[in-house]
Design a protein around this motif. Structure first.
Motif, short mmCIF file in Angstrom:
data_model
loop_
_atom_site.label_atom_id
_atom_site.label_comp_id
_atom_site.label_asym_id
_atom_site.label_seq_id
_atom_site.Cartn_x
_atom_site.Cartn_y
_atom_site.Cartn_z
N GLU A 1 9.64 2.32 7.08
CA GLU A 1 10.05 2.47 5.69
C GLU A 1 10.42 3.92 5.39
O GLU A 1 11.37 4.21 4.65
CB GLU A 1 8.92 2.00 4.76
CG GLU A 1 8.65 0.50 4.82
CD GLU A 1 7.90 0.03 6.06
OE1 GLU A 1 7.22 0.87 6.70
OE2 GLU A 1 7.99 -1.16 6.39
N GLU B 1 0.82 -1.22 0.00
CA GLU B 1 0.00 0.00 0.00
C GLU B 1 0.86 1.27 0.00
O GLU B 1 0.86 2.04 -0.96
CB GLU B 1 -0.90 -0.03 1.24
CG GLU B 1 -1.79 1.17 1.38
CD GLU B 1 -2.76 1.02 2.55
OE1 GLU B 1 -3.43 -0.03 2.63
OE2 GLU B 1 -2.83 1.94 3.37
N ALA B 2 1.60 1.47 1.06
CA ALA B 2 2.38 2.70 1.22
C ALA B 2 3.40 2.47 2.32
O ALA B 2 3.20 1.63 3.19
CB ALA B 2 1.45 3.86 1.61
N HIS C 1 -2.91 -8.15 3.18
CA HIS C 1 -1.70 -7.40 3.53
C HIS C 1 -1.10 -8.02 4.80
O HIS C 1 -1.84 -8.36 5.73
CB HIS C 1 -2.08 -5.94 3.77
CG HIS C 1 -0.90 -5.04 3.82
ND1 HIS C 1 -0.02 -5.03 4.87
CD2 HIS C 1 -0.43 -4.14 2.93
CE1 HIS C 1 0.93 -4.15 4.65
NE2 HIS C 1 0.71 -3.59 3.46
N PHE D 1 8.71 -2.32 3.13
CA PHE D 1 8.48 -3.53 3.93
C PHE D 1 9.71 -3.92 4.76
O PHE D 1 10.25 -5.01 4.61
CB PHE D 1 8.06 -4.69 3.02
CG PHE D 1 6.61 -4.62 2.63
CD1 PHE D 1 5.62 -5.01 3.52
CD2 PHE D 1 6.22 -4.16 1.39
CE1 PHE D 1 4.27 -4.92 3.17
CE2 PHE D 1 4.88 -4.07 1.03
CZ PHE D 1 3.90 -4.47 1.93
N ASN E 1 5.36 -0.15 -3.58
CA ASN E 1 4.07 0.24 -3.00
C ASN E 1 3.28 1.08 -3.99
O ASN E 1 3.87 1.69 -4.90
CB ASN E 1 4.29 1.07 -1.73
CG ASN E 1 4.70 0.22 -0.54
OD1 ASN E 1 4.00 -0.72 -0.18
ND2 ASN E 1 5.84 0.54 0.04
#
Ligand code: URA
Length: 235
Positions: A90, A84-85, A197, A97, A123
């Motif tokens: 990160e 996703e983001a 996720h 990740f 992402n």
């Protein structure tokens, strides 16, 4: 029980259940997405793309991020993983990740024989939304050309979409993971496996067995692709 299965049991991903099949349509890329970062992105090579992502100011996230997170892994990868983001870890490290969800993702990939560095991990959004809120539609549109260009450069053989944001970006629509997973999907001709996720799986361990089914599907697609590549190279 073989070694992979034993590893999955440790992860709580074992036992697995059966696989399902159906098809969905490929969405057209959104035209307004091209506007935010200009027409040049579609021609960038990897270094130019990384530099453009790192210096991007196309949406408000550039004001709250520590740094942008372009993606990481092999540029020859057959597998593209889309999350996703970036989260806080990160954002700090500039790599996708790398927090707790990333550790689980690594274990999940390893369980099907893929080391993290063999895949390319990216992402939908390259910058962290404050407080890890959901990506806003304008942020997804602004960032879209970057993911499109990563896919065009990488030409992955299989894509793993983690969570509903990645599924939405790659497949269009508003489907939830629970209804999209277990089905056949494509993005521009490339098979897409939709799964939960890892951050969700950390909170909802009961769904890990379904994630294992998704990993089996992914492994089957990668194996099938490797066999076709072998058959092609041996004539
Ligand atoms: N969650 C994501 O979706 N991506 C990351 O890079 C980390 C956590």
């Amino acid at each position: 029980m073989n070694r992979d299965e034993a590893r999955l049991r440790e992860l709580g991903l074992w036992p697995a259940h059966g696989l399902l099949v159906s098809r969905t349509a490929v969405p057209a890329p959104s035209p307004e997405a091209k506007l935010a970062t200009g027409p040049g992105v579609g021609a960038y090579d990897w270094p130019a793309l990384d530099a453009a992502i790192r210096s991007c100011t196309a949406c408000g996230l550039c004001r709250t991020r520590i740094q942008a997170v372009p993606g990481a892994g092999s540029r020859q990868a057959r597998l593209l993983v889309v999350g996703e983001a970036p989260g806080a870890d990160e954002d700090q490290r500039g790599e996708p990740f790398v927090g707790r969800a990333g550790q689980l993702l690594e274990q999940m990939l390893l369980a099907i024989g893929v080391r993290r560095e063999q895949a390319f991990i990216a992402n939908v959004l390259k910058c962290r939304p404050p407080e890890n809120r959901d990506p806003a539609p304008d942020e997804m549109a602004a960032c879209r050309p970057f993911l499109d260009r990563q896919i065009a450069l990488l030409q992955p053989r299989v894509i793993l979409a983690l969570g509903s944001c990645a599924a939405k970006a790659l497949l269009g629509g508003e489907g939830r993971v629970g209804s999209l997973r277990g089905q056949e999907h494509e993005h521009a001709g490339t098979p897409v496996v939709v799964s939960y996720h890892p951050a969700y799986l950390l909170r909802n361990t009961a769904d890990k067995s379904k994630a294992w089914e998704d990993l089996c599907r992914l492994r089957a697609l990668l194996t099938q692709d490797a066999k076709s590549a072998d058959a092609g190279s041996t004539g």
